[in-house]
Design a protein around this motif. Structure first.
Motif, PDB file in Angstrom:
ATOM      1  N   THR A 368       0.833  -1.200   0.000  1.00  0.00           N
ATOM      2  CA  THR A 368       0.000   0.000   0.000  1.00  0.00           C
ATOM      3  C   THR A 368       0.868   1.250   0.000  1.00  0.00           C
ATOM      4  OG1 THR A 368      -1.626  -1.227   1.301  1.00  0.00           O
ATOM      5  CG2 THR A 368      -1.869   1.149   1.234  1.00  0.00           C
ATOM      6  N   ASP A 369       0.441   2.262  -0.726  1.00  0.00           N
ATOM      7  CA  ASP A 369       1.183   3.516  -0.763  1.00  0.00           C
ATOM      8  C   ASP A 369       1.141   4.157   0.624  1.00  0.00           C
ATOM      9  OD1 ASP A 369       1.383   6.592  -1.137  1.00  0.00           O
ATOM     10  OD2 ASP A 369       2.106   5.782  -3.031  1.00  0.00           O
ATOM     11  N   TYR A 370       2.304   4.386   1.211  1.00  0.00           N
ATOM     12  CA  TYR A 370       2.390   4.819   2.603  1.00  0.00           C
ATOM     13  C   TYR A 370       1.736   6.179   2.821  1.00  0.00           C
ATOM     14  CZ  TYR A 370       4.399   5.615   7.236  1.00  0.00           C
ATOM     15  OH  TYR A 370       4.565   5.858   8.582  1.00  0.00           O
ATOM     16  N   THR A 371       2.136   7.160   2.050  1.00  0.00           N
ATOM     17  CA  THR A 371       1.628   8.521   2.266  1.00  0.00           C
ATOM     18  C   THR A 371       0.138   8.610   1.966  1.00  0.00           C
ATOM     19  OG1 THR A 371       3.804   9.467   1.749  1.00  0.00           O
ATOM     20  CG2 THR A 371       1.902  10.939   1.581  1.00  0.00           C
ATOM     21  N   ARG A 372      -0.292   8.030   0.854  1.00  0.00           N
ATOM     22  CA  ARG A 372      -1.699   8.119   0.461  1.00  0.00           C
ATOM     23  C   ARG A 372      -2.602   7.387   1.447  1.00  0.00           C
ATOM     24  NH1 ARG A 372      -3.176   9.704  -4.610  1.00  0.00           N
ATOM     25  NH2 ARG A 372      -4.776   8.099  -4.823  1.00  0.00           N
ATOM     26  N   LEU A 373      -2.134   6.256   1.987  1.00  0.00           N
ATOM     27  CA  LEU A 373      -2.973   5.499   2.913  1.00  0.00           C
ATOM     28  C   LEU A 373      -3.270   6.330   4.168  1.00  0.00           C
ATOM     29  CD1 LEU A 373      -3.037   3.483   5.626  1.00  0.00           C
ATOM     30  CD2 LEU A 373      -4.543   3.038   3.681  1.00  0.00           C
ATOM     31  N   PHE A 374      -2.234   6.905   4.764  1.00  0.00           N
ATOM     32  CA  PHE A 374      -2.464   7.667   5.990  1.00  0.00           C
ATOM     33  C   PHE A 374      -3.265   8.939   5.709  1.00  0.00           C
ATOM     34  CE2 PHE A 374       0.823   4.944   7.826  1.00  0.00           C
ATOM     35  CZ  PHE A 374       0.248   4.676   9.055  1.00  0.00           C
ATOM     36  N   TYR A 375      -3.051   9.545   4.545  1.00  0.00           N
ATOM     37  CA  TYR A 375      -3.848  10.722   4.227  1.00  0.00           C
ATOM     38  C   TYR A 375      -5.312  10.332   4.024  1.00  0.00           C
ATOM     39  CZ  TYR A 375      -5.216  15.211   2.309  1.00  0.00           C
ATOM     40  OH  TYR A 375      -5.849  16.413   2.112  1.00  0.00           O
ATOM     41  N   SER A 376      -5.565   9.204   3.381  1.00  0.00           N
ATOM     42  CA  SER A 376      -6.945   8.784   3.154  1.00  0.00           C
ATOM     43  C   SER A 376      -7.625   8.350   4.446  1.00  0.00           C
ATOM     44  CB  SER A 376      -7.004   7.649   2.120  1.00  0.00           C
ATOM     45  OG  SER A 376      -6.325   6.499   2.578  1.00  0.00           O
ATOM     46  N   LEU A 377      -6.842   7.878   5.438  1.00  0.00           N
ATOM     47  CA  LEU A 377      -7.434   7.520   6.729  1.00  0.00           C
ATOM     48  C   LEU A 377      -8.060   8.727   7.431  1.00  0.00           C
ATOM     49  CD1 LEU A 377      -4.996   4.924   8.366  1.00  0.00           C
ATOM     50  CD2 LEU A 377      -7.407   4.564   7.788  1.00  0.00           C
ATOM     51  N   CYS A 378      -7.636   9.919   7.044  1.00  0.00           N
ATOM     52  CA  CYS A 378      -8.262  11.118   7.613  1.00  0.00           C
ATOM     53  C   CYS A 378      -9.765  11.121   7.338  1.00  0.00           C
ATOM     54  CB  CYS A 378      -7.641  12.384   7.022  1.00  0.00           C
ATOM     55  SG  CYS A 378      -5.873  12.598   7.300  1.00  0.00           S
ATOM     56  N   GLU A 379     -10.173  10.488   6.247  1.00  0.00           N
ATOM     57  CA  GLU A 379     -11.578  10.495   5.842  1.00  0.00           C
ATOM     58  C   GLU A 379     -12.375   9.347   6.442  1.00  0.00           C
ATOM     59  OE1 GLU A 379     -12.888  13.043   4.192  1.00  0.00           O
ATOM     60  OE2 GLU A 379     -10.880  13.881   4.412  1.00  0.00           O
ATOM     61  N   CYS A 380     -11.755   8.511   7.210  1.00  0.00           N
ATOM     62  CA  CYS A 380     -12.463   7.380   7.812  1.00  0.00           C
ATOM     63  C   CYS A 380     -13.644   7.889   8.644  1.00  0.00           C
ATOM     64  CB  CYS A 380     -11.515   6.574   8.683  1.00  0.00           C
ATOM     65  SG  CYS A 380     -12.249   5.091   9.395  1.00  0.00           S
ATOM     66  N   SER A 381     -14.780   7.221   8.485  1.00  0.00           N
ATOM     67  CA  SER A 381     -15.995   7.652   9.176  1.00  0.00           C
ATOM     68  C   SER A 381     -16.420   6.620  10.205  1.00  0.00           C
ATOM     69  CB  SER A 381     -17.121   7.862   8.162  1.00  0.00           C
ATOM     70  OG  SER A 381     -18.340   8.130   8.810  1.00  0.00           O
ATOM     71  N   LEU A 382     -16.848   7.093  11.353  1.00  0.00           N
ATOM     72  CA  LEU A 382     -17.367   6.197  12.388  1.00  0.00           C
ATOM     73  C   LEU A 382     -18.796   5.757  12.089  1.00  0.00           C
ATOM     74  CD1 LEU A 382     -16.094   7.886  15.673  1.00  0.00           C
ATOM     75  CD2 LEU A 382     -15.262   5.793  14.619  1.00  0.00           C
ATOM     76  N   SER A 383     -19.546   6.584  11.365  1.00  0.00           N
ATOM     77  CA  SER A 383     -20.961   6.288  11.167  1.00  0.00           C
ATOM     78  C   SER A 383     -21.274   5.763   9.773  1.00  0.00           C
ATOM     79  CB  SER A 383     -21.797   7.540  11.433  1.00  0.00           C
ATOM     80  OG  SER A 383     -21.348   8.613  10.624  1.00  0.00           O
ATOM     81  N   ASP A 384     -20.612   6.310   8.754  1.00  0.00           N
ATOM     82  CA  ASP A 384     -20.892   5.926   7.373  1.00  0.00           C
ATOM     83  C   ASP A 384     -19.771   5.044   6.859  1.00  0.00           C
ATOM     84  OD1 ASP A 384     -21.566   5.658   4.748  1.00  0.00           O
ATOM     85  OD2 ASP A 384     -21.408   7.787   4.241  1.00  0.00           O
TER      86      ASP A 384
END
Length: 492
Positions: A368-384
């Motif tokens: 997995t791309d290291y930088t992109r993965l952690f940046y995309s985790l910013c968008e992780c949602s608890l509800s959706d």
């Protein structure tokens, strides 16, 4: 109020030049044989020494930082040091192609070595030609500033001056000079050279100088040398934890490339990881992987043990050993703190290390791309949970990620995390932009055709890697196929 200065009005206080001549060789830079050309100028670095940015437009600027002119107050010299290179002690190295022009002092009292790399032959050049090539100066220039943008202690870079002079490496290239800045360029190897020569008076003079200039709170301590070493251990452990957290490999962690101040020094075959690979080797010359990404924490300790040995004539062995023994816990603490922040945690939990480790294992299995993965985790949602599909798709083992993501969301709920607040925090520590090798290579190839705008464009982005840069989204993409197979070595 800060006074912007012309080149001729820079203030110098050259403390290193006041040390005994055993520490250096005095000489002037060797200018290019062809007219120097300003390739790039960094106003952010100029501000550190109160240099008026309009000075870069003067022809004298390329003269001073292209090795053909000196301004009042400069006392150029090349420093002596030794070092362990790939684990083998080399008794004399020194500045083989770099010359310290002087120590500039700002109105705020900050001191900056102005070191010109690629400035010609010195007594320490050995079999080298004393030159640097445009390719390597661009890579160091950009990465100094990229690390600064990421909040990682580093040398800085003021300018690149190029030429049409030919320099011979694996192929014929053009020469260039980089003006590098740091509070000090003293290295672990600066201490080693006097220890192994059994010149203990010089060793003490060096230690007293470094403590007085950079660790003055230790001057009156009865065990100042031992406490000085303890602080170097702490700074080095934290520095390498910062490297690991952003997925960056130095490539040549020889003891002569380790700063006594705990700043990143000497950018050769470095690399930000694209695909996450714990054993990532960024240096084509590192055939055995001594300086692989996952070896950096251990090598930091190994290098500190070399410094400890060099300090044995000054400090008790047990005190030095005690500091070495503290290294791993200091590193672990800083690294885990940074990884918690990358995942958006505000509180500490006992199983956080396992959660981080399991994520990295999934990333390694999927490349997995290291930088992109952690940046995309910013968008992780608890509800959706549907919003998490783009994150899930970055893994080959999607079910494995699903299981990890459920643990992650449970961990966030446990501390009553709120999505929007957490996203803002995570975006402040997970960069959107890093200096991928292929981006540097594009800038290099354009510069070799005398098109320099890409260097400045990258500099703007890298100074603010956490921000959105409209129209620059392509700079966040994974490398194209050719960009995954670039070869970078120690040759510069």
């Amino acid at each position: 109020m800060t006074t912007l200065r012309a080149l001729e009005d820079l203030r110098f206080d050259n403390t290193y030049a006041r040390l005994p001549e055993a520490f250096y060789a005095k000489l002037t830079p060797t200018p290019f044989s062809t007219p120097p050309q300003l390739v790039s100028f960094n106003p952010a670095a100029a501000a550190l020494i109160d240099l008026d940015p309009e000075q870069a437009a003067r022809p004298e600027f390329a003269g001073v930082f292209g090795g053909s002119l000196l301004v009042p107050g400069m006392e150029p010299l090349a420093t002596l040091y030794a070092g362990h290179q790939f684990g083998v002690y080399v008794p004399q190295l020194g500045d083989g192609r770099a010359i310290l022009l002087g120590e500039a002092v700002s109105d705020s009292g900050m001191r900056w070595d102005l070191q010109l790399k690629g400035a010609g032959l010195t007594p320490f050049s050995r079999d080298g030609d004393g030159r640097a090539v445009l390719r390597s100066t661009i890579r160091e220039y950009l990465c100094c500033e990229a690390m600064q943008g990421l909040g990682i202690p580093t040398t800085r870079a003021l300018s690149i001056v190029g030429s049409d002079d030919r320099v011979y490496r694996e192929q014929i290239e053009t020469g260039a000079m980089l003006l590098r800045m740091a509070p000090s360029h003293v290295r672990f190897g600066t201490f080693e050279v006097f220890y192994y020569r059994q010149q203990y008076d010089q060793l003490r003079i060096l230690a007293d100088y470094v403590i007085e200039q950079f660790y003055p709170h230790l001057m009156t301590r009865s065990e100042k040398y031992a406490e000085f070493f303890a602080e170097v251990v702490s700074r080095t452990a934290e520095l390498i934890a910062r490297w690991q957290a952003v997925g960056w490999a130095h490539g040549v962690m020889n003891t002569d490339n380790m700063s006594i101040l705990g700043i990143t020094l000497d950018y050769g075959p470095y690399g930000f990881m694209d695909d996450y690979e714990p054993g990532f080797i960024c240096n084509h010359s590192d055939h055995n992987g001594r300086y692989a990404f996952d070896q950096q924490p251990y090598i930091g300790l190994w290098n500190l043990s070399c410094l400890a040995q060099a300090l044995l004539p000054l400090a008790p062995k047990e005190a030095l050993k005690q500091s070495l023994d503290s290294y791993s816990s200091i590193f672990d603490r800083h690294w885990l703190t940074r990884m918690r922040r990358k995942l958006g945690f505000e509180q500490e939990r006992a199983d956080d290390a396992a959660l981080v480790s399991d994520l990295l294992s999934l990333m390694a299995a999927s490349r997995t791309d290291y930088t992109r993965l952690f940046y995309s985790l910013c968008e992780c949602s608890l509800s959706d949970t549907g919003r998490n599909d783009s994150i899930r798709d970055q893994f080959l083992d999607r079910e494995g990620f699903d299981r990890w993501a459920e643990r992650y969301r449970a961990r966030l709920r446990d501390e009553e995390s709120r999505d929007e607040d957490r996203r803002r925090r995570m975006r402040r520590v997970n960069p959107k932009y890093v200096l991928r090798n292929y981006l540097a290579q594009v800038a290099i190839e354009k510069a070799q055709q005398k098109e320099y705008a890409e260097i400045d464009r990258l500099l703007t982005i890298l100074h603010h890697p956490f921000d959105d840069h409209p129209g620059m989204e392509s700079y966040t993409l994974p490398p194209p196929h050719w960009g995954k197979h670039l070869v970078v070595s120690c040759s510069s």
